[in-house]
Design an enzyme around this catalytic site. Structure first.
Site, PDB file in Angstrom:
ATOM      1  N   HIS A 135       0.848  -1.195   0.000  1.00 46.33           N
ATOM      2  CA  HIS A 135       0.000   0.000   0.000  1.00 46.33           C
ATOM      3  C   HIS A 135       0.880   1.240   0.000  1.00 46.33           C
ATOM      4  CE1 HIS A 135       1.189  -0.477   4.217  1.00 46.33           C
ATOM      5  NE2 HIS A 135       0.955   0.811   4.359  1.00 46.33           N
ATOM      6  N   ASP A 137       0.841   5.134   1.880  1.00 49.17           N
ATOM      7  CA  ASP A 137       0.146   5.780   2.992  1.00 49.17           C
ATOM      8  C   ASP A 137      -0.619   6.993   2.450  1.00 49.17           C
ATOM      9  OD1 ASP A 137       1.279   3.890   4.609  1.00 49.17           O
ATOM     10  OD2 ASP A 137       2.859   5.203   5.386  1.00 49.17           O
ATOM     11  N   HIS A 192       4.783   0.181  -0.230  1.00 51.62           N
ATOM     12  CA  HIS A 192       5.533  -0.643   0.728  1.00 51.62           C
ATOM     13  C   HIS A 192       4.630  -1.710   1.330  1.00 51.62           C
ATOM     14  CE1 HIS A 192       3.779   2.758   2.901  1.00 51.62           C
ATOM     15  NE2 HIS A 192       3.769   2.001   3.987  1.00 51.62           N
ATOM     16  N   ARG A 202       7.812  -9.158  15.282  1.00 49.43           N
ATOM     17  CA  ARG A 202       8.245  -7.848  14.812  1.00 49.43           C
ATOM     18  C   ARG A 202       7.236  -6.792  15.262  1.00 49.43           C
ATOM     19  NH1 ARG A 202       7.407  -4.822  10.063  1.00 49.43           N
ATOM     20  NH2 ARG A 202       9.122  -3.336   9.835  1.00 49.43           N
TER      21      ARG A 202
HETATM   22  O1  LIG Z   1       5.376  -2.559   9.738  1.00 50.75           O
HETATM   23  C1  LIG Z   1       5.879  -1.890   8.842  1.00 50.75           C
HETATM   24  O2  LIG Z   1       7.088  -1.864   8.632  1.00 50.75           O
HETATM   25  C2  LIG Z   1       5.003  -1.075   7.926  1.00 50.75           C
HETATM   26  C3  LIG Z   1       3.837  -0.433   8.612  1.00 50.75           C
HETATM   27  C4  LIG Z   1       3.043   0.419   7.673  1.00 50.75           C
HETATM   28  O3  LIG Z   1       3.324   0.504   6.512  1.00 50.75           O
HETATM   29  C5  LIG Z   1       1.875   1.194   8.153  1.00 50.75           C
HETATM   30  O4  LIG Z   1       1.492   1.082   9.332  1.00 50.75           O
HETATM   31  O5  LIG Z   1       1.299   1.942   7.324  1.00 50.75           O
HETATM   32 FE   LIG Z   2       2.290   2.095   5.512  1.00 52.24          FE
END
Ligand SMILES: O=C(O)CCC(=O)C(=O)O
Ligand SMILES: [Fe+2]
Length: 276
Positions: A135, A137, A192, A202
């Protein structure tokens, strides 16, 4: 930090702070999970404004200390995001006077932001699961902290998915769709995703930085001219989030001026999204 203690709570306790069906804040699936038919291997917690009410449910004894940590983090991230945004815009020749919704000190008046805590438990079959699907942001900028476990990947032209390894004490800055629009595509938003790991849990914390929700965001007039026509129509953050909820990864394309009228939108499996 607070995030680790939160996700290690028993499931029934976490559910006490569950995000309500029409709400934004609280514990639940990743915000974007409603766009996908398969469940993602992650848990999320979204904080908009004060986490007080939810934290009181989770830690009846200790909630004040944890709220303070979160609020301090949000405050520092807001300052950092503002500084970064102005530095990036300055490199395009944009000054604070060019943005009507900023005050002379450069603060964004009544800007909106949120904190997204993500937890990806170790996964026995990581090749068959996704932590967070690809996605962009919907923010101006996102500031991401990841614990010491690989998982974040970004799409790089010509190279495909590239891992962004955690750097101790370092933060990842993602350009969001609204900065993409504001800069008329000069700062493209980044696609990403988060993959999961066989052995290690994680955690990541995303600070989502947006403009005031009802100001019109459009390509800055200094960045457009006869040879660089505006590529996007103006839109408020609220409207953009609604557009994202409908069209997801095609949302940016849907606000593009002269976007092709047929065939680019698939509205079959989307319902709602809130922030990020
Ligand atoms: O966990 C991650 O590295 C990405 C998190 C992410 O892209 C988000 O919360 O929008
Ligand atoms: Fe994100």
């Amino acid at each position: 930090m607070a995030s680790k203690s939160l996700f290690s709570l028993p499931h029934e306790t976490k559910l006490k702070a569950a995000r309500s069906p029409d709400g934004i804040s609280g514990y639940g699936l990743a915000r974007i999970s409603s766009f996908f038919s398969k469940l993602m291997w992650s848990e999320g917690f979204t904080i908009v404004g004060s986490p007080l009410e939810h934290f009181q449910q989770l830690w009846p004894q200790d909630y004040i200390k944890l709220c303070d940590i979160i609020e301090e983090y949000q405050k520092e991230m807001k300052k950092l995001a503002g500084r970064l945004m102005w530095l990036m815009l300055a490199s395009l020749g944009i000054t604070k006077e060019d943005i009507k919704w900023a005050n002379p000190k450069g603060d964004l008046k009544d800007n909106c932001d949120a904190l997204q805590l993500n937890y990806y438990p170790a996964c026995p079959d990581p090749d068959r699961a996704m932590g967070l699907a690809a996605h962009t942001d919907s923010t101006l900028l996102t500031i991401l902290h990841q614990n010491n476990t690989n998982g974040l990947q970004m799409m790089k032209d010509g190279s495909g998915w590239v891992t962004v390894p955690p750097v101790s004490g370092g933060l990842v800055i993602n350009v969001g769709d609204l900065l993409h629009i504001l800069s008329n595509g000069l700062y493209p938003s980044v696609l990403h995703r988060a993959v999961v790991n066989r052995n290690q849990d994680r955690l990541s914390v995303a600070y989502l930085y947006g403009p005031p929700s009802s100001v019109q965001i459009s390509p800055l007039s200094k960045l457009v001219g006869p040879s660089q026509p505006p590529l996007y129509r103006s839109i408020t953050w609220t409207e953009y989030l609604r557009t994202k909820a409908k069209y997801f990864n095609k949302a940016l394309l849907s606000v593009k001026v002269c976007a092709p009228f047929n065939g680019f939108l698939d509205v079959s499996d989307h319902n709602s999204v809130t922030v990020g």
